[in-house]
Design a protein around this motif. Structure first.
Motif, PDB file in Angstrom:
ATOM      1  N   PRO A 158     -31.028  22.456  25.251  1.00 30.08           N
ATOM      2  CA  PRO A 158     -31.680  22.006  24.019  1.00 30.08           C
ATOM      3  C   PRO A 158     -31.885  23.169  23.045  1.00 30.08           C
ATOM      4  O   PRO A 158     -32.262  24.277  23.437  1.00 30.08           O
ATOM      5  CB  PRO A 158     -33.024  21.458  24.506  1.00 30.08           C
ATOM      6  N   LYS A 159     -31.616  22.896  21.785  1.00 23.68           N
ATOM      7  CA  LYS A 159     -31.772  23.908  20.750  1.00 23.68           C
ATOM      8  C   LYS A 159     -31.993  23.243  19.404  1.00 23.68           C
ATOM      9  O   LYS A 159     -31.666  22.082  19.202  1.00 23.68           O
ATOM     10  CB  LYS A 159     -30.554  24.818  20.683  1.00 23.68           C
ATOM     11  N   VAL A 160     -32.555  23.995  18.499  1.00 23.56           N
ATOM     12  CA  VAL A 160     -32.732  23.538  17.123  1.00 23.56           C
ATOM     13  C   VAL A 160     -31.439  23.868  16.384  1.00 23.56           C
ATOM     14  O   VAL A 160     -30.900  24.958  16.527  1.00 23.56           O
ATOM     15  CB  VAL A 160     -33.923  24.252  16.453  1.00 23.56           C
ATOM     16  N   THR A 161     -30.951  22.908  15.631  1.00 24.29           N
ATOM     17  CA  THR A 161     -29.735  23.124  14.849  1.00 24.29           C
ATOM     18  C   THR A 161     -30.009  22.827  13.377  1.00 24.29           C
ATOM     19  O   THR A 161     -30.998  22.175  13.035  1.00 24.29           O
ATOM     20  CB  THR A 161     -28.586  22.219  15.323  1.00 24.29           C
ATOM     21  N   GLU A 162     -29.125  23.298  12.542  1.00 28.12           N
ATOM     22  CA  GLU A 162     -29.247  23.019  11.111  1.00 28.12           C
ATOM     23  C   GLU A 162     -29.275  21.517  10.868  1.00 28.12           C
ATOM     24  O   GLU A 162     -30.099  21.016  10.097  1.00 28.12           O
ATOM     25  CB  GLU A 162     -28.073  23.666  10.379  1.00 28.12           C
ATOM     26  N   ASN A 163     -28.398  20.785  11.548  1.00 27.39           N
ATOM     27  CA  ASN A 163     -28.360  19.332  11.364  1.00 27.39           C
ATOM     28  C   ASN A 163     -29.609  18.647  11.897  1.00 27.39           C
ATOM     29  O   ASN A 163     -30.087  17.674  11.303  1.00 27.39           O
ATOM     30  CB  ASN A 163     -27.111  18.733  11.998  1.00 27.39           C
ATOM     31  N   SER A 164     -30.150  19.151  13.020  1.00 28.24           N
ATOM     32  CA  SER A 164     -31.357  18.510  13.559  1.00 28.24           C
ATOM     33  C   SER A 164     -32.534  18.697  12.604  1.00 28.24           C
ATOM     34  O   SER A 164     -33.376  17.817  12.470  1.00 28.24           O
ATOM     35  CB  SER A 164     -31.699  19.039  14.958  1.00 28.24           C
ATOM     36  N   ILE A 165     -32.564  19.818  11.915  1.00 28.76           N
ATOM     37  CA  ILE A 165     -33.617  20.035  10.920  1.00 28.76           C
ATOM     38  C   ILE A 165     -33.382  19.130   9.717  1.00 28.76           C
ATOM     39  O   ILE A 165     -34.294  18.454   9.246  1.00 28.76           O
ATOM     40  CB  ILE A 165     -33.684  21.506  10.489  1.00 28.76           C
ATOM     41  N   LYS A 166     -32.147  19.099   9.226  1.00 31.93           N
ATOM     42  CA  LYS A 166     -31.841  18.268   8.056  1.00 31.93           C
ATOM     43  C   LYS A 166     -32.141  16.796   8.312  1.00 31.93           C
ATOM     44  O   LYS A 166     -32.551  16.076   7.405  1.00 31.93           O
ATOM     45  CB  LYS A 166     -30.385  18.453   7.637  1.00 31.93           C
ATOM     46  N   ASP A 167     -31.964  16.350   9.552  1.00 29.43           N
ATOM     47  CA  ASP A 167     -32.248  14.957   9.900  1.00 29.43           C
ATOM     48  C   ASP A 167     -33.735  14.610   9.754  1.00 29.43           C
ATOM     49  O   ASP A 167     -34.086  13.441   9.662  1.00 29.43           O
ATOM     50  CB  ASP A 167     -31.811  14.655  11.336  1.00 29.43           C
ATOM     51  N   HIS A 168     -34.595  15.630   9.763  1.00 27.99           N
ATOM     52  CA  HIS A 168     -36.037  15.404   9.650  1.00 27.99           C
ATOM     53  C   HIS A 168     -36.553  15.516   8.222  1.00 27.99           C
ATOM     54  O   HIS A 168     -37.729  15.258   7.965  1.00 27.99           O
ATOM     55  CB  HIS A 168     -36.795  16.388  10.542  1.00 27.99           C
ATOM     56  N   ILE A 169     -35.697  15.927   7.288  1.00 32.40           N
ATOM     57  CA  ILE A 169     -36.125  16.097   5.898  1.00 32.40           C
ATOM     58  C   ILE A 169     -36.016  14.768   5.161  1.00 32.40           C
ATOM     59  O   ILE A 169     -34.948  14.177   5.074  1.00 32.40           O
ATOM     60  CB  ILE A 169     -35.291  17.176   5.180  1.00 32.40           C
ATOM     61  N   LEU A 229     -40.379  21.121  25.654  1.00 33.33           N
ATOM     62  CA  LEU A 229     -39.747  21.549  26.902  1.00 33.33           C
ATOM     63  C   LEU A 229     -40.799  21.999  27.914  1.00 33.33           C
ATOM     64  O   LEU A 229     -40.709  21.685  29.101  1.00 33.33           O
ATOM     65  CB  LEU A 229     -38.745  22.677  26.637  1.00 33.33           C
ATOM     66  N   TRP A 230     -41.776  22.721  27.454  1.00 35.22           N
ATOM     67  CA  TRP A 230     -42.849  23.209  28.314  1.00 35.22           C
ATOM     68  C   TRP A 230     -43.644  22.038  28.885  1.00 35.22           C
ATOM     69  O   TRP A 230     -43.935  21.991  30.074  1.00 35.22           O
ATOM     70  CB  TRP A 230     -43.731  24.136  27.494  1.00 35.22           C
ATOM     71  N   SER A 231     -43.982  21.064  28.038  1.00 35.47           N
ATOM     72  CA  SER A 231     -44.724  19.877  28.488  1.00 35.47           C
ATOM     73  C   SER A 231     -43.923  19.069  29.495  1.00 35.47           C
ATOM     74  O   SER A 231     -44.473  18.523  30.447  1.00 35.47           O
ATOM     75  CB  SER A 231     -45.089  18.993  27.298  1.00 35.47           C
ATOM     76  N   ASN A 232     -42.612  18.994  29.295  1.00 37.37           N
ATOM     77  CA  ASN A 232     -41.745  18.253  30.220  1.00 37.37           C
ATOM     78  C   ASN A 232     -41.667  18.914  31.589  1.00 37.37           C
ATOM     79  O   ASN A 232     -41.268  18.282  32.562  1.00 37.37           O
ATOM     80  CB  ASN A 232     -40.341  18.093  29.643  1.00 37.37           C
ATOM     81  N   GLN A 233     -42.058  20.188  31.686  1.00 39.40           N
ATOM     82  CA  GLN A 233     -42.091  20.882  32.970  1.00 39.40           C
ATOM     83  C   GLN A 233     -43.411  20.650  33.693  1.00 39.40           C
ATOM     84  O   GLN A 233     -43.681  21.249  34.718  1.00 39.40           O
ATOM     85  CB  GLN A 233     -41.898  22.392  32.766  1.00 39.40           C
ATOM     86  N   GLY A 234     -44.240  19.777  33.143  1.00 39.31           N
ATOM     87  CA  GLY A 234     -45.522  19.463  33.777  1.00 39.31           C
ATOM     88  C   GLY A 234     -46.640  20.395  33.380  1.00 39.31           C
ATOM     89  O   GLY A 234     -47.709  20.372  33.993  1.00 39.31           O
ATOM     90  N   GLN A 235     -46.420  21.214  32.389  1.00 40.86           N
ATOM     91  CA  GLN A 235     -47.453  22.151  31.943  1.00 40.86           C
ATOM     92  C   GLN A 235     -48.446  21.418  31.039  1.00 40.86           C
ATOM     93  O   GLN A 235     -48.115  20.433  30.399  1.00 40.86           O
ATOM     94  CB  GLN A 235     -46.827  23.313  31.163  1.00 40.86           C
ATOM     95  N   SER A 236     -49.658  21.917  31.003  1.00 37.68           N
ATOM     96  CA  SER A 236     -50.651  21.358  30.092  1.00 37.68           C
ATOM     97  C   SER A 236     -51.537  22.500  29.601  1.00 37.68           C
ATOM     98  O   SER A 236     -51.657  23.532  30.234  1.00 37.68           O
ATOM     99  CB  SER A 236     -51.490  20.279  30.782  1.00 37.68           C
ATOM    100  N   TYR A 237     -52.172  22.254  28.473  1.00 41.08           N
ATOM    101  CA  TYR A 237     -53.034  23.265  27.880  1.00 41.08           C
ATOM    102  C   TYR A 237     -54.335  23.364  28.669  1.00 41.08           C
ATOM    103  O   TYR A 237     -54.925  22.365  29.045  1.00 41.08           O
ATOM    104  CB  TYR A 237     -53.332  22.924  26.418  1.00 41.08           C
ATOM    105  N   GLN A 238     -54.797  24.579  28.887  1.00 41.98           N
ATOM    106  CA  GLN A 238     -56.019  24.820  29.647  1.00 41.98           C
ATOM    107  C   GLN A 238     -57.242  24.981  28.755  1.00 41.98           C
ATOM    108  O   GLN A 238     -58.346  24.791  29.171  1.00 41.98           O
ATOM    109  CB  GLN A 238     -55.871  26.077  30.514  1.00 41.98           C
ATOM    110  N   GLY A 239     -57.005  25.379  27.543  1.00 44.22           N
ATOM    111  CA  GLY A 239     -58.130  25.630  26.646  1.00 44.22           C
ATOM    112  C   GLY A 239     -57.865  24.992  25.305  1.00 44.22           C
ATOM    113  O   GLY A 239     -57.105  24.066  25.188  1.00 44.22           O
ATOM    114  N   GLY A 240     -58.476  25.501  24.331  1.00 45.25           N
ATOM    115  CA  GLY A 240     -58.282  24.994  22.973  1.00 45.25           C
ATOM    116  C   GLY A 240     -58.856  25.960  21.965  1.00 45.25           C
ATOM    117  O   GLY A 240     -59.450  26.965  22.305  1.00 45.25           O
ATOM    118  N   LEU A 241     -58.663  25.592  20.740  1.00 45.02           N
ATOM    119  CA  LEU A 241     -59.214  26.443  19.662  1.00 45.02           C
ATOM    120  C   LEU A 241     -60.630  26.053  19.377  1.00 45.02           C
ATOM    121  O   LEU A 241     -61.056  24.976  19.543  1.00 45.02           O
ATOM    122  CB  LEU A 241     -58.354  26.296  18.399  1.00 45.02           C
TER     123      LEU A 241
END
Length: 110
Positions: free
Chosen positions: A22-33, A98-110
């Motif tokens: 998985p990677k960010v591409t020019e087209n993937s960004i343009k698809d969100h504009i 990607l990190w969340s899909n590995q089962g990771q979760s945030y431990q703290g917050g702002l």
């Protein structure tokens, strides 16, 4: 200044051919504009890129000497300036997914 040995075009080709994860591409960004809006005042050009989710980034362009001002050139440079900001934001978003899909979760917050 010492530039990297690999040109930008060569680097893009390597990414296109060999980076299969998985990677960010020019087209993937343009698809969100959703829209690009421009404002020009005779010396400065501003580009506002609006994403489908409502988020906006702003790019700008101003020549060193206003006698060189060209609105079409200003639009290109202002768009590119705004677009570069989206690379970082989309990269962060993908990394977080990607990190969340590995089962990771945030431990703290702002």
């Amino acid at each position: 200044m010492r530039e990297p040995g690999l040109t930008t075009e060569a680097a893009k080709q390597v990414v296109a051919e060999k980076c299969v994860f998985p990677k960010v591409t020019e087209n993937s960004i343009k698809d969100h504009i959703k829209a690009a809006r421009y404002l020009a005042d005779g010396s400065t050009t501003i580009c506002i890129l609006e994403m489908y989710n409502g988020f906006k980034v702003i790019g700008h362009s101003t020549p060193a000497d206003i006698r060189n001002f060209n609105e079409e050139v200003g639009r290109r440079f202002a768009f590119d300036n705004a677009f570069r900001q989206l690379w970082q934001l989309e990269g962060y978003l993908l990394r977080d997914k990607l990190w969340s899909n590995q089962g990771q979760s945030y431990q703290g917050g702002l």
